[in-house]
Design an enzyme around this catalytic site. Structure first.
Site, PDB file in Angstrom:
ATOM      1  N   SER A  94       0.838  -1.196   0.000  1.00 30.86           N
ATOM      2  CA  SER A  94       0.000   0.000   0.000  1.00 30.86           C
ATOM      3  C   SER A  94       0.871   1.242   0.000  1.00 30.86           C
ATOM      4  O   SER A  94       1.994   1.224   0.509  1.00 30.86           O
ATOM      5  CB  SER A  94      -0.912  -0.011   1.237  1.00 30.86           C
ATOM      6  OG  SER A  94      -1.788   1.088   1.215  1.00 30.86           O
ATOM      7  N   ASP A  95       0.356   2.302  -0.563  1.00 30.08           N
ATOM      8  CA  ASP A  95       1.046   3.593  -0.522  1.00 30.08           C
ATOM      9  C   ASP A  95       0.006   4.687  -0.355  1.00 30.08           C
ATOM     10  O   ASP A  95      -1.103   4.595  -0.905  1.00 30.08           O
ATOM     11  CB  ASP A  95       1.860   3.834  -1.797  1.00 30.08           C
ATOM     12  CG  ASP A  95       2.724   5.077  -1.679  1.00 30.08           C
ATOM     13  OD1 ASP A  95       3.478   5.180  -0.691  1.00 30.08           O
ATOM     14  OD2 ASP A  95       2.631   5.958  -2.546  1.00 30.08           O
ATOM     15  N   THR A  96       0.375   5.714   0.402  1.00 31.98           N
ATOM     16  CA  THR A  96      -0.503   6.856   0.655  1.00 31.98           C
ATOM     17  C   THR A  96       0.263   8.132   0.371  1.00 31.98           C
ATOM     18  O   THR A  96       1.399   8.287   0.830  1.00 31.98           O
ATOM     19  CB  THR A  96      -0.972   6.866   2.131  1.00 31.98           C
ATOM     20  OG1 THR A  96      -1.663   5.652   2.399  1.00 31.98           O
ATOM     21  CG2 THR A  96      -1.884   8.047   2.415  1.00 31.98           C
ATOM     22  N   ALA A 103      -3.404   3.656  -2.449  1.00 35.46           N
ATOM     23  CA  ALA A 103      -3.577   2.483  -3.309  1.00 35.46           C
ATOM     24  C   ALA A 103      -3.233   1.237  -2.503  1.00 35.46           C
ATOM     25  O   ALA A 103      -2.323   1.250  -1.678  1.00 35.46           O
ATOM     26  CB  ALA A 103      -2.672   2.573  -4.528  1.00 35.46           C
TER      27      ALA A 103
END
Length: 194
Positions: free
Chosen positions: A74-76, A111
């Site tokens: 995940s990436d923010t 995502a």
């Protein structure tokens, strides 16, 4: 077996919340250190999607001996006026980010990628966050907490910065770093969650 490809304690906490009743979601944690740099001209959402995919893929390489492995990456990122605000380098950088966000509406894009041998799926959460006006005294007081360190956009919604947020349209957990609705949908598709 599910693996979380992230060093983030917030993501571990959020993923653990998907356990319900007698159904406990067990997962391992993979320690990855991948560079996170937006490519020239790369749109913010594509950048976040790419980094989440890369984290999941790198995690899968670590556990390739397990044919039933499912890896979550995940990436923010915080985005204002098409500028991606990553993690601040230092307190001065954090202060500059908070001044830019002050009194403005920005997006938080997270995502989530799930990969297993031969399979991949992804979901994206986009939230709109309206910040209150922040004066220098309020910014300085927040910087003194140290909470900004390692946080995209220099703030943590689940901490003292929650008082900065006049309005949120979207996913609170997505702003924290792992949108639980989207994550649960993907985990069900992979048969990891009932």
């Amino acid at each position: 077996m599910l693996y979380l490809a992230s060093k983030s304690p917030r993501r571990r906490e959020l993923l653990g919340r998907l356990s319900s009743g007698t159904s406990r979601l067990d997962f391992g944690v993979l320690d990855l250190d991948l560079p996170e740099h937006c490519q020239p001209g790369e749109p913010a959402e594509e950048y976040v999607r790419r980094v989440a995919r890369e984290k999941a893929g790198a995690g899968l390489l670590q556990v390739m001996g397990n044919p039933s492995a499912v890896v979550l990456g995940s990436d923010t990122e915080v985005v204002l006026d098409d500028e991606v605000f990553g993690k601040p380098r230092d307190a001065a950088d954090a202060a500059a980010m908070l001044r830019k966000l002050s009194g403005r509406t920005h997006e938080v894009i997270t995502a989530v990628s799930l990969v297993s041998p031969g399979r991949e799926a992804q979901a994206v959460s986009v939230s709109k966050v309206v910040f209150a006006e922040l004066d220098d005294a309020r910014i300085d007081a927040y910087l003194a907490t140290g909470e900004w360190d390692g946080k995209a956009g220099a703030y943590a919604i689940q901490g003292d910065a929650e008082t900065f947020i006049a309005r949120l349209d979207g996913s609170y957990s997505g702003v924290m770093g792992l949108p639980l609705y989207e994550t649960a949908v993907l985990l069900r598709q992979f048969g990891v969650l009932a």
